[in-house]
Motif scaffolding. Structure first.
Motif, PDB file in Angstrom:
ATOM      1  N   LEU A  88       9.091   0.356 -10.658  1.00 52.77           N
ATOM      2  CA  LEU A  88       8.665  -0.598  -9.643  1.00 52.77           C
ATOM      3  C   LEU A  88       7.163  -0.448  -9.447  1.00 52.77           C
ATOM      4  CD1 LEU A  88       9.294  -2.574  -7.236  1.00 52.77           C
ATOM      5  CD2 LEU A  88       9.403  -0.519  -5.817  1.00 52.77           C
ATOM      6  N   PHE A  89       6.447  -1.570  -9.481  1.00 52.34           N
ATOM      7  CA  PHE A  89       5.027  -1.614  -9.153  1.00 52.34           C
ATOM      8  C   PHE A  89       4.906  -2.347  -7.827  1.00 52.34           C
ATOM      9  CE2 PHE A  89       4.909  -0.962 -13.645  1.00 52.34           C
ATOM     10  CZ  PHE A  89       3.691  -0.386 -13.944  1.00 52.34           C
ATOM     11  N   SER A  90       4.465  -1.668  -6.784  1.00 52.51           N
ATOM     12  CA  SER A  90       4.210  -2.318  -5.504  1.00 52.51           C
ATOM     13  C   SER A  90       2.718  -2.577  -5.425  1.00 52.51           C
ATOM     14  CB  SER A  90       4.659  -1.434  -4.349  1.00 52.51           C
ATOM     15  OG  SER A  90       4.341  -2.039  -3.124  1.00 52.51           O
ATOM     16  N   VAL A  91       2.327  -3.868  -5.339  1.00 51.27           N
ATOM     17  CA  VAL A  91       0.899  -4.210  -5.426  1.00 51.27           C
ATOM     18  C   VAL A  91       0.332  -4.824  -4.154  1.00 51.27           C
ATOM     19  CG1 VAL A  91       0.989  -4.428  -7.940  1.00 51.27           C
ATOM     20  CG2 VAL A  91       1.364  -6.449  -6.518  1.00 51.27           C
ATOM     21  N   THR A  92       1.163  -5.041  -3.147  1.00 52.87           N
ATOM     22  CA  THR A  92       0.679  -5.522  -1.853  1.00 52.87           C
ATOM     23  C   THR A  92       1.439  -4.788  -0.748  1.00 52.87           C
ATOM     24  OG1 THR A  92       2.286  -7.340  -1.797  1.00 52.87           O
ATOM     25  CG2 THR A  92       0.103  -7.846  -2.680  1.00 52.87           C
ATOM     26  N   PRO A  93       0.832  -4.666   0.422  1.00 52.03           N
ATOM     27  CA  PRO A  93       1.551  -4.037   1.530  1.00 52.03           C
ATOM     28  C   PRO A  93       2.824  -4.811   1.859  1.00 52.03           C
ATOM     29  CG  PRO A  93      -0.782  -4.204   2.040  1.00 52.03           C
ATOM     30  CD  PRO A  93      -0.545  -5.008   0.787  1.00 52.03           C
ATOM     31  N   GLY A  94       3.868  -4.072   2.115  1.00 44.21           N
ATOM     32  CA  GLY A  94       5.142  -4.678   2.479  1.00 44.21           C
ATOM     33  C   GLY A  94       6.249  -3.655   2.379  1.00 44.21           C
ATOM     34  N   ASP A  95       7.428  -4.062   2.764  1.00 40.31           N
ATOM     35  CA  ASP A  95       8.576  -3.164   2.716  1.00 40.31           C
ATOM     36  C   ASP A  95       8.960  -2.868   1.269  1.00 40.31           C
ATOM     37  OD1 ASP A  95       8.719  -3.176   5.473  1.00 40.31           O
ATOM     38  OD2 ASP A  95      10.173  -4.816   5.537  1.00 40.31           O
ATOM     39  N   LEU A  96       9.253  -1.608   1.013  1.00 40.57           N
ATOM     40  CA  LEU A  96       9.713  -1.206  -0.308  1.00 40.57           C
ATOM     41  C   LEU A  96      11.234  -1.287  -0.366  1.00 40.57           C
ATOM     42  CD1 LEU A  96       7.503   1.974  -0.855  1.00 40.57           C
ATOM     43  CD2 LEU A  96       7.180  -0.287  -1.890  1.00 40.57           C
ATOM     44  N   PRO A  97      11.782  -1.661  -1.518  1.00 43.26           N
ATOM     45  CA  PRO A  97      13.238  -1.626  -1.658  1.00 43.26           C
ATOM     46  C   PRO A  97      13.710  -0.177  -1.802  1.00 43.26           C
ATOM     47  CG  PRO A  97      12.234  -2.199  -3.753  1.00 43.26           C
ATOM     48  CD  PRO A  97      11.112  -2.098  -2.738  1.00 43.26           C
ATOM     49  N   ASP A  98      14.990   0.008  -1.979  1.00 40.82           N
ATOM     50  CA  ASP A  98      15.549   1.337  -2.230  1.00 40.82           C
ATOM     51  C   ASP A  98      14.960   1.863  -3.539  1.00 40.82           C
ATOM     52  OD1 ASP A  98      17.060   3.621  -2.594  1.00 40.82           O
ATOM     53  OD2 ASP A  98      18.923   2.541  -3.002  1.00 40.82           O
ATOM     54  N   LEU A  99      14.223   2.943  -3.470  1.00 47.76           N
ATOM     55  CA  LEU A  99      13.540   3.469  -4.649  1.00 47.76           C
ATOM     56  C   LEU A  99      14.436   4.301  -5.548  1.00 47.76           C
ATOM     57  CD1 LEU A  99      10.071   4.487  -3.165  1.00 47.76           C
ATOM     58  CD2 LEU A  99      10.783   2.313  -4.186  1.00 47.76           C
ATOM     59  N   THR A 100      15.593   4.687  -5.061  1.00 47.91           N
ATOM     60  CA  THR A 100      16.447   5.564  -5.858  1.00 47.91           C
ATOM     61  C   THR A 100      17.002   4.877  -7.103  1.00 47.91           C
ATOM     62  OG1 THR A 100      18.401   5.038  -4.515  1.00 47.91           O
ATOM     63  CG2 THR A 100      17.084   6.972  -3.863  1.00 47.91           C
ATOM     64  N   ALA A 101      16.936   3.562  -7.160  1.00 42.15           N
ATOM     65  CA  ALA A 101      17.398   2.830  -8.347  1.00 42.15           C
ATOM     66  C   ALA A 101      16.378   2.894  -9.489  1.00 42.15           C
ATOM     67  CB  ALA A 101      17.673   1.368  -7.994  1.00 42.15           C
ATOM     68  N   TYR A 102      15.171   3.345  -9.190  1.00 44.33           N
ATOM     69  CA  TYR A 102      14.085   3.377 -10.169  1.00 44.33           C
ATOM     70  C   TYR A 102      13.807   4.803 -10.634  1.00 44.33           C
ATOM     71  CZ  TYR A 102      13.070  -1.319  -8.479  1.00 44.33           C
ATOM     72  OH  TYR A 102      13.162  -2.641  -8.142  1.00 44.33           O
ATOM     73  N   GLN A 103      13.310   4.930 -11.861  1.00 45.14           N
ATOM     74  CA  GLN A 103      12.852   6.234 -12.328  1.00 45.14           C
ATOM     75  C   GLN A 103      11.468   6.545 -11.784  1.00 45.14           C
ATOM     76  OE1 GLN A 103      13.310   6.938 -16.546  1.00 45.14           O
ATOM     77  NE2 GLN A 103      15.233   5.817 -16.588  1.00 45.14           N
ATOM     78  N   ARG A 104      10.674   5.476 -11.611  1.00 47.41           N
ATOM     79  CA  ARG A 104       9.315   5.672 -11.117  1.00 47.41           C
ATOM     80  C   ARG A 104       8.915   4.472 -10.265  1.00 47.41           C
ATOM     81  NH1 ARG A 104       5.511   7.386 -15.682  1.00 47.41           N
ATOM     82  NH2 ARG A 104       6.699   9.295 -15.350  1.00 47.41           N
ATOM     83  N   CYS A 105       8.144   4.749  -9.237  1.00 49.56           N
ATOM     84  CA  CYS A 105       7.544   3.710  -8.399  1.00 49.56           C
ATOM     85  C   CYS A 105       6.043   3.942  -8.397  1.00 49.56           C
ATOM     86  CB  CYS A 105       8.090   3.784  -6.976  1.00 49.56           C
ATOM     87  SG  CYS A 105       7.198   2.724  -5.804  1.00 49.56           S
ATOM     88  N   LEU A 106       5.279   2.905  -8.729  1.00 45.55           N
ATOM     89  CA  LEU A 106       3.825   2.971  -8.669  1.00 45.55           C
ATOM     90  C   LEU A 106       3.351   2.109  -7.513  1.00 45.55           C
ATOM     91  CD1 LEU A 106       4.515   3.837 -11.612  1.00 45.55           C
ATOM     92  CD2 LEU A 106       2.312   2.884 -12.254  1.00 45.55           C
ATOM     93  N   ILE A 107       2.686   2.727  -6.581  1.00 40.89           N
ATOM     94  CA  ILE A 107       2.093   2.005  -5.459  1.00 40.89           C
ATOM     95  C   ILE A 107       0.610   1.871  -5.776  1.00 40.89           C
ATOM     96  CG2 ILE A 107       1.569   2.082  -2.996  1.00 40.89           C
ATOM     97  CD1 ILE A 107       4.287   3.524  -2.646  1.00 40.89           C
ATOM     98  N   VAL A 108       0.220   0.659  -6.128  1.00 42.92           N
ATOM     99  CA  VAL A 108      -1.142   0.384  -6.575  1.00 42.92           C
ATOM    100  C   VAL A 108      -1.876  -0.281  -5.415  1.00 42.92           C
ATOM    101  CG1 VAL A 108      -2.541  -0.725  -8.349  1.00 42.92           C
ATOM    102  CG2 VAL A 108      -0.209   0.032  -8.901  1.00 42.92           C
ATOM    103  N   PHE A 109      -2.965   0.364  -4.949  1.00 42.32           N
ATOM    104  CA  PHE A 109      -3.629  -0.181  -3.772  1.00 42.32           C
ATOM    105  C   PHE A 109      -5.142  -0.233  -3.957  1.00 42.32           C
ATOM    106  CE2 PHE A 109      -3.133   4.307  -3.155  1.00 42.32           C
ATOM    107  CZ  PHE A 109      -4.272   4.744  -2.491  1.00 42.32           C
ATOM    108  N   GLU A 110      -5.730  -1.240  -3.347  1.00 36.61           N
ATOM    109  CA  GLU A 110      -7.161  -1.533  -3.448  1.00 36.61           C
ATOM    110  C   GLU A 110      -7.972  -0.606  -2.550  1.00 36.61           C
ATOM    111  OE1 GLU A 110      -8.585  -3.797  -5.384  1.00 36.61           O
ATOM    112  OE2 GLU A 110      -6.941  -5.115  -5.976  1.00 36.61           O
ATOM    113  N   GLY A 111      -8.962   0.052  -3.126  1.00 38.30           N
ATOM    114  CA  GLY A 111      -9.811   0.970  -2.373  1.00 38.30           C
ATOM    115  C   GLY A 111     -10.783   0.282  -1.432  1.00 38.30           C
ATOM    116  N   ARG A 112     -10.959  -1.027  -1.603  1.00 38.68           N
ATOM    117  CA  ARG A 112     -11.897  -1.765  -0.738  1.00 38.68           C
ATOM    118  C   ARG A 112     -11.186  -2.545   0.368  1.00 38.68           C
ATOM    119  NH1 ARG A 112     -13.462  -3.000  -6.054  1.00 38.68           N
ATOM    120  NH2 ARG A 112     -15.122  -1.643  -6.736  1.00 38.68           N
ATOM    121  N   ASP A 113      -9.910  -2.341   0.504  1.00 35.68           N
ATOM    122  CA  ASP A 113      -9.108  -3.079   1.479  1.00 35.68           C
ATOM    123  C   ASP A 113      -8.540  -2.078   2.488  1.00 35.68           C
ATOM    124  OD1 ASP A 113      -7.036  -4.384   2.870  1.00 35.68           O
ATOM    125  OD2 ASP A 113      -6.516  -5.619   1.153  1.00 35.68           O
TER     126      ASP A 113
END
Length: 149
Positions: A88-113
């Motif tokens: 899972l790639f989360s690219v905007t702020p918001g609720d995350l789904p159940d992460l246990t279904a994934y092997q990896r979750c990447l939370i990608v966030f902007e350093g200028r925001d």
């Protein structure tokens, strides 16, 4: 256990960084789901991934499109795994789904925001209490990823 990796964009915009991260995911034989909360951003990413580099191709589609289950990369807002994504790639702020279904979750966030940074920090605190295997990656001045301790 799901690995949760935070990617702090310092020198590169999301549109420039995301294709490389997605390529690495596909090289491992995994499928990906890109979660965003903004329809305009998802459409922009959808268009960008078709033409981000002349010699590259990233098969993908929107979760609302026909044959979503066949796509190696899905873009959407629901967090559904029609393509049985392992990452899972989360690219905007918001609720995350159940992460246990994934092997990896990447939370990608902007350093200028500031709002995005605040959201990422809150996610770190919350997920840390759930005992996920977590890592924090930050771009150096050359745009390369460095794992921070």
């Amino acid at each position: 256990m799901t690995e949760v990796w935070f990617y702090h964009l310092e020198t590169t915009a999301l549109k420039a960084a995301l294709p490389d991260l997605l390529e690495k995911t596909l090289q491992r034989g995994w499928r990906a789901y890109v979660l965003g909360q903004d329809d305009d951003l998802l459409e922009e990413l959808n268009t960008h991934l078709w033409a981000y580099r002349d010699e590259a191709f990233l098969g993908h589609g929107l979760e609302t499109a026909e044959f979503a289950d066949r796509q190696p990369i899905l873009l959407g807002k629901t967090g559904g795994r029609a393509n049985e994504a392992q990452v899972l790639f989360s690219v905007t702020p918001g609720d995350l789904p159940d992460l246990t279904a994934y092997q990896r979750c990447l939370i990608v966030f902007e350093g200028r925001d500031d709002a995005h940074i605040g959201w990422a920090r809150a996610q770190w605190k919350q997920l840390k209490t759930q005992n996920f295997d977590m890592a924090y990656w930050k771009q150096n001045d050359l745009g390369r990823w460095e794992k921070m301790q």
